[in-house]
Design a protein around this motif. Structure first.
Motif, short mmCIF file in Angstrom:
data_model
loop_
_atom_site.label_atom_id
_atom_site.label_comp_id
_atom_site.label_asym_id
_atom_site.label_seq_id
_atom_site.Cartn_x
_atom_site.Cartn_y
_atom_site.Cartn_z
N LEU A 54 0.83 -1.20 0.00
CA LEU A 54 0.00 0.00 0.00
C LEU A 54 0.87 1.26 0.00
N PRO A 55 0.30 2.40 -0.39
CA PRO A 55 1.07 3.65 -0.38
C PRO A 55 1.62 3.96 1.01
N PRO A 56 2.74 4.66 1.09
CA PRO A 56 3.33 4.98 2.40
C PRO A 56 2.31 5.68 3.31
N GLY A 57 2.21 5.20 4.54
CA GLY A 57 1.30 5.78 5.52
C GLY A 57 -0.13 5.31 5.41
N ALA A 58 -0.44 4.49 4.40
CA ALA A 58 -1.84 4.07 4.23
C ALA A 58 -2.25 3.02 5.25
N CYS A 59 -1.32 2.21 5.72
CA CYS A 59 -1.64 1.16 6.68
C CYS A 59 -1.16 1.57 8.07
N ALA A 60 -2.11 1.72 8.98
CA ALA A 60 -1.76 2.08 10.36
C ALA A 60 -1.22 0.89 11.12
N GLN A 61 -1.80 -0.29 10.86
CA GLN A 61 -1.38 -1.46 11.60
C GLN A 61 -2.01 -2.72 11.02
N VAL A 62 -1.42 -3.84 11.42
CA VAL A 62 -1.93 -5.16 11.11
C VAL A 62 -2.34 -5.80 12.42
N LEU A 63 -3.55 -6.38 12.45
CA LEU A 63 -4.04 -7.08 13.64
C LEU A 63 -4.38 -8.51 13.29
N VAL A 64 -3.82 -9.45 14.05
CA VAL A 64 -4.13 -10.86 13.86
C VAL A 64 -5.28 -11.21 14.81
N CYS A 65 -6.39 -11.66 14.22
CA CYS A 65 -7.59 -11.88 15.02
C CYS A 65 -8.54 -12.80 14.26
N ASP A 66 -9.15 -13.73 14.98
CA ASP A 66 -10.22 -14.56 14.44
C ASP A 66 -11.54 -13.93 14.84
N VAL A 67 -12.28 -13.39 13.87
CA VAL A 67 -13.49 -12.64 14.19
C VAL A 67 -14.58 -13.53 14.78
N ALA A 68 -14.46 -14.84 14.61
CA ALA A 68 -15.44 -15.75 15.21
C ALA A 68 -15.30 -15.83 16.72
N ASP A 69 -14.19 -15.36 17.24
CA ASP A 69 -13.89 -15.39 18.68
C ASP A 69 -14.21 -14.02 19.27
N ALA A 70 -15.29 -13.92 20.03
CA ALA A 70 -15.73 -12.63 20.57
C ALA A 70 -14.66 -12.00 21.46
N GLN A 71 -13.97 -12.80 22.25
CA GLN A 71 -12.94 -12.26 23.13
C GLN A 71 -11.75 -11.74 22.34
N ALA A 72 -11.40 -12.43 21.26
CA ALA A 72 -10.30 -11.96 20.41
C ALA A 72 -10.65 -10.62 19.76
N VAL A 73 -11.90 -10.47 19.34
CA VAL A 73 -12.33 -9.20 18.75
C VAL A 73 -12.27 -8.10 19.81
N ALA A 74 -12.72 -8.38 21.02
CA ALA A 74 -12.66 -7.39 22.10
C ALA A 74 -11.22 -6.96 22.36
N ARG A 75 -10.29 -7.92 22.35
CA ARG A 75 -8.88 -7.58 22.57
C ARG A 75 -8.34 -6.73 21.43
N ALA A 76 -8.75 -7.03 20.20
CA ALA A 76 -8.30 -6.22 19.06
C ALA A 76 -8.76 -4.78 19.20
N TRP A 77 -10.00 -4.58 19.65
CA TRP A 77 -10.50 -3.20 19.81
C TRP A 77 -9.83 -2.51 20.99
#
Length: 261
Positions: A54-77
């Motif tokens: 992606l263009p420079p500065g376009a990506c703030a971050q990468v998050l590894v998360c399984d969206v099927a896991d409610a707790q994992a989503v909460a941790r990502a947020w």
């Protein structure tokens, strides 16, 4: 430096299932419109490869998360909140497709299709909504499927999950209609992705047909006689995120070449 004249300049977008296929195409398209991106998925390697592209500065971050896991989503947020990265645009693209005759649809397959396709969208919407409500602005786009509009044989669990996504979209859209937030779904027909190529391979293995005949089985649903391209889905998603689509709410937009619903 970001171009402040772009429609999504200054907006932070999170795309789930961003590592490949439609999700990667959506991430690229939103970056072209000026958004800053968080790329979320289960595997870091494709996310990091896309971030580097992606263009420079376009990506703030990468998050590894399984969206099927409610707790994992909460941790990502929680990670996003610690960084001060409020999600203004949420694209729920993560999903899986599996086929089986109804009488051979196991409890495991049924629950897996619901967990990823429906529950995952719910988990992320629930996490993102408080920040959007506080800001008085937000865009949620759920990538559903024509299977959620009409159904297909041998994918009952997947179709049920995608019907659920459309119902969830319509219900939340009504709740937030007067709060500066829109919620819509994009429903691709059969799309040229790794997922579809895997499905073609499964048809070849199960039936003994050649790959061309198996591919024709998917293209026959599209009146244009072709597979949808990921970039075409991404264009529809990006438009729904722009100010020009401010009056589009609670809709399920088919990207399918005119397939009859």
């Amino acid at each position: 430096m970001a171009n402040s004249s772009l429609p999504l300049a200054g907006r932070h977008a999170l795309v789930t299932g961003a590592g490949r296929g439609i999700g990667a195409a959506i991430a690229r398209r939103l970056a072209d419109e000026g958004a800053t991106l968080t790329l979320l998925g289960r595997h870091p390697e494709p996310l990091e490869a896309l971030a580097a592209e992606l263009p420079p500065g376009a990506c703030a971050q990468v998050l590894v998360c399984d969206v099927a896991d409610a707790q994992a989503v909460a941790r990502a947020w929680q990670t996003l909140e610690r960084r001060g990265d409020a999600v203004q645009i949420l694209v729920n693209n993560a999903g899986q497709a599996a086929s089986a005759p109804f009488t051979r649809t196991s409890d495991e397959l049924w629950q897996r299709m619901l967990a990823v396709n429906l529950n995952g969208s719910f988990h992320c919407m629930r996490a993102a909504l408080p920040g959007m409500l506080a800001a008085g602005w937000g865009r949620i786009v759920n990538v559903a499927s024509t299977a959620g509009q009409r159904g297909y044989a041998y994918v009952a669990a997947y179709a049920a999950a995608k019907h659920g996504v459309i119902g969830l979209t319509r219900s939340l859209a009504l709740e937030v209609a007067a709060k500066g937030i829109t919620v819509n779904a994009v429903c691709p027909g059969f799309t040229e992705t790794d997922l579809l190529r895997d499905s073609i391979g499964n048809v070849v293995a199960a039936t003994g047909r050649d790959a061309g005949a198996a591919r024709a089985e998917f293209t026959r649903h599209n009146p244009q006689g072709r597979l949808v391209q990921p970039e075409e889905v991404a264009d529809a998603v990006a438009w729904l995120c722009t100010p020009a689509a401010g009056s589009i709410n609670g809709q399920s937009i088919s990207v399918s070449g005119g397939e009859v619903m």
